[in-house]
Design an enzyme around this catalytic site. Structure first.
Site, PDB file in Angstrom:
ATOM      1  NE  ARG A 211     -26.197  63.901-184.103  1.00 22.19           N
ATOM      2  CZ  ARG A 211     -24.837  64.275-184.439  1.00 22.19           C
ATOM      3  NH1 ARG A 211     -24.017  63.381-184.526  1.00 22.19           N
ATOM      4  NH2 ARG A 211     -24.594  65.616-184.510  1.00 22.19           N
ATOM      5  CG  PHE A 227     -30.981  75.104-182.104  1.00 17.39           C
ATOM      6  CD1 PHE A 227     -30.715  76.132-182.415  1.00 17.39           C
ATOM      7  CD2 PHE A 227     -32.247  74.720-181.303  1.00 17.39           C
ATOM      8  CE1 PHE A 227     -31.297  77.389-181.620  1.00 17.39           C
ATOM      9  CE2 PHE A 227     -32.808  75.732-180.633  1.00 17.39           C
ATOM     10  CZ  PHE A 227     -32.351  77.154-180.801  1.00 17.39           C
ATOM     11  CG  ASP A 249     -29.081  75.473-188.349  1.00 20.08           C
ATOM     12  OD1 ASP A 249     -28.903  74.352-187.313  1.00 20.08           O
ATOM     13  OD2 ASP A 249     -28.407  76.403-188.367  1.00 20.08           O
ATOM     14  CB  SER A 250     -30.402  80.839-188.044  1.00 21.89           C
ATOM     15  OG  SER A 250     -28.989  80.211-187.313  1.00 21.89           O
ATOM     16  CG  ASP A 299     -28.131  70.092-180.060  1.00 28.52           C
ATOM     17  OD1 ASP A 299     -27.674  70.302-178.916  1.00 28.52           O
ATOM     18  OD2 ASP A 299     -27.559  69.320-180.918  1.00 28.52           O
ATOM     19  CB  CYS A 339     -23.446  72.291-175.742  1.00 28.59           C
ATOM     20  SG  CYS A 339     -23.728  73.694-176.557  1.00 28.59           S
TER      21      CYS A 339
HETATM   22  N1  SAH Z   1     -28.413  69.213-183.424  1.00 29.11           N
HETATM   23  C1  SAH Z   1     -27.204  69.434-184.398  1.00 29.11           C
HETATM   24  C2  SAH Z   1     -25.928  70.381-183.726  1.00 29.11           C
HETATM   25  C3  SAH Z   1     -26.618  71.668-183.385  1.00 29.11           C
HETATM   26  S1  SAH Z   1     -25.416  72.955-183.302  1.00 29.11           S
HETATM   27  C4  SAH Z   1     -26.381  68.113-184.621  1.00 29.11           C
HETATM   28  O1  SAH Z   1     -26.900  67.286-184.085  1.00 29.11           O
HETATM   29  O2  SAH Z   1     -25.655  68.088-185.403  1.00 29.11           O
HETATM   30  C5  SAH Z   1     -26.352  74.536-183.094  1.00 29.11           C
HETATM   31  C6  SAH Z   1     -27.026  74.616-184.506  1.00 29.11           C
HETATM   32  O3  SAH Z   1     -27.713  75.944-183.965  1.00 29.11           O
HETATM   33  C7  SAH Z   1     -25.925  75.399-185.606  1.00 29.11           C
HETATM   34  O4  SAH Z   1     -26.234  74.748-186.625  1.00 29.11           O
HETATM   35  C8  SAH Z   1     -26.441  76.645-185.667  1.00 29.11           C
HETATM   36  O5  SAH Z   1     -26.386  77.046-187.120  1.00 29.11           O
HETATM   37  C9  SAH Z   1     -27.611  76.709-185.068  1.00 29.11           C
HETATM   38  N2  SAH Z   1     -28.150  78.141-184.476  1.00 29.11           N
HETATM   39  C10 SAH Z   1     -27.723  78.889-183.646  1.00 29.11           C
HETATM   40  N3  SAH Z   1     -28.516  79.835-183.320  1.00 29.11           N
HETATM   41  C11 SAH Z   1     -29.827  79.587-183.885  1.00 29.11           C
HETATM   42  C12 SAH Z   1     -30.722  80.470-184.000  1.00 29.11           C
HETATM   43  N4  SAH Z   1     -31.178  81.680-183.242  1.00 29.11           N
HETATM   44  N5  SAH Z   1     -31.984  79.679-184.916  1.00 29.11           N
HETATM   45  C13 SAH Z   1     -31.670  78.676-185.795  1.00 29.11           C
HETATM   46  N6  SAH Z   1     -30.726  77.935-185.536  1.00 29.11           N
HETATM   47  C14 SAH Z   1     -29.504  78.418-184.909  1.00 29.11           C
END
Ligand code: SAH
Length: 395
Positions: A211, A227, A249-250, A299, A339
């Site tokens: 980050r 995400f 984010d979903s 991510d 990941c």
């Molecule tokens: N970048 C974040 C961590 C991401 S974790 C950070 O720095 O903290 C992955 C994320 O993807 C989660 O918050 C989850 O809710 C979201 N997610 C999973 N599938 C998704 C989708 N199809 N569309 C949008 N968000 C999604």
């Protein structure tokens, strides 16, 4: 002590100190171990090889702890392992900027199945093996002695627990119930963390350095954080003077917490847009609308839970990145992560190369992201290396 006999020809990984023995590598078990027992692993000739946690419900039937026959795995051993892991994080925590990190990272810290995250004065624990489950009274006591936390919360809801035949947990182990949002600092950015209802143990400390590195490129730029969860990348980009940031984010709770985090930092709300949506649909919507960005962060959650899922996952990563590339202004930056432990850096680069070809773009890899020091990779356990990312300049 109960004796587990290894099949002939299966010695190599054990000798190389890999901590896993699969059930298929076991010839016989002498005695009747209970899951979580510490047993003695011997080769076909009966020679000592290692001590480890036993669990016949798991594909990984033995999780090895020690290769020196003279070492006794007792309370003193356990306290020493915990102290060593915690001490290794002190340099990271000895700054005014950061008070959240992973204190214990399972196999990488020689404690298979124990994960401990520190969020300011609170600890979140994940117990993923029956061996560690049994030792928890000592673990809790040692964590109290070392860190005097206000609470220790058990957030063991990982699916891997079910593979060990353990129930999931979401409960206070010690102290007083933490507030709904624990305020922590990371890179001098403030976050509220909800251990009980958040994802994993509440926060993704593993992206701390990434980050910070990415944010340098965000100054004056129009950023899209896909995400976003509770805004790890978003907040760092706003702090570094991004012109605007859109987060997708979903999860409704993630978006709600992200909005609260912007307020907690006193950041300008006008610069930020939060969208609760599926990323794939949202990216296609942006494309239809002719929307473009200077910096895009991807991510996603783990697409490949195992090696057998890698082909399918590679196609999903490729498609996601292809669409991401199409939404960038010329010379824009794509910060893309995986990941999935099963996806190594070389394969990930290959996936990005396919995405570039399909998108009709030229891509330069300008930086490789990895997991930070509080998520170490043990040399005899390459499986522990899971987080990788590429900063790509897209023409
Ligand atoms: N970048 C974040 C961590 C991401 S974790 C950070 O720095 O903290 C992955 C994320 O993807 C989660 O918050 C989850 O809710 C979201 N997610 C999973 N599938 C998704 C989708 N199809 N569309 C949008 N968000 C999604």
């Amino acid at each position: 002590m109960i004796k587990v006999i290894l099949k002939k020809g299966k010695e190599k990984a054990v000798l190389q100190r890999h901590p896993w023995v699969f059930s298929g590598a076991i010839e016989a078990v002498k005695g009747k171990p209970v899951n979580g027992d510490i047993v003695r692993l011997v080769n076909a000739k009966g020679d000592f090889m290692a001590y480890g946690f036993y669990n016949d419900q798991s594909r990984v039937a033995l999780r090895l702890l020690e290769w020196d026959e003279q070492v006794i795995i007792d309370e003193v051993w356990l306290r020493d392992k915990i102290r060593t892991a915690v001490a290794a994080r002190m340099q990271l925590l000895n700054t005014d900027d950061t008070n959240a990190c992973r204190l214990i990272f399972s196999e990488a810290d020689y404690l298979p199945g124990l994960i401990v995250d520190k969020y300011a004065d609170h600890l979140a624990v994940q117990v993923l093996t029956s061996g560690i489950e049994r030792l928890m009274p000592v673990v809790i006591d040692e964590l109290q002695t070392l860190l005097q936390p206000k609470s220790i919360f058990d957030k063991s809801d990982a699916s891997s627990r079910l593979h060990e035949g353990l129930e999931t947990n979401n409960k206070l182990l010690w102290g007083t119930l933490p507030p709904d949002l624990i305020e922590v600092k990371e890179n001098a950015v403030v976050y509220g963390i909800n251990i009980a209802e958040g994802q994993k143990s509440g926060f993704y400390c593993d992206q701390r350095e990434n980050r910070h590195i990415l944010a340098r490129y965000a100054t004056g730029k129009k950023v899209l954080d896909c995400f976003s969860y509770t805004g790890g990348f978003t907040l760092n980009c706003i702090k570094h003077g991004a012109a605007s940031v859109t987060s997708v984010d979903s999860s409704a709770l993630a978006i709600e917490t992200l909005t609260e985090n912007i307020r907690l930092n006193g950041f300008n709300q006008a610069k930020h847009t939060a969208i609760k949506a599926d990323v794939n649909s949202q990216l296609r919507r942006f494309k239809e609308d002719g929307e473009k960005f200077d910096v895009i962060i991807l991510d996603p959650p783990k697409f490949a839970p195992s090696r057998s899922a890698l082909d399918r996952a590679s196609r999903a990563y490729k498609d996601l990145n292809r669409v991401g590339m199409l939404l960038l202004n010329k010379g824009g930056l794509l910060a893309t992560f995986s990941c999935s432990g099963a996806m190594d850096m070389e394969t990930f680069k290959q996936v990005l190369a396919w995405a570039a070809l399909d998108a009709g773009k030229q891509v330069q890899f300008i930086y490789q992201f990895c997991q930070p020091e509080d998520h170490p990779v043990r040399s005899s356990f390459p499986e522990g290396e899971y987080l990788k990312g590429l900063l790509c300049r897209v023409f």
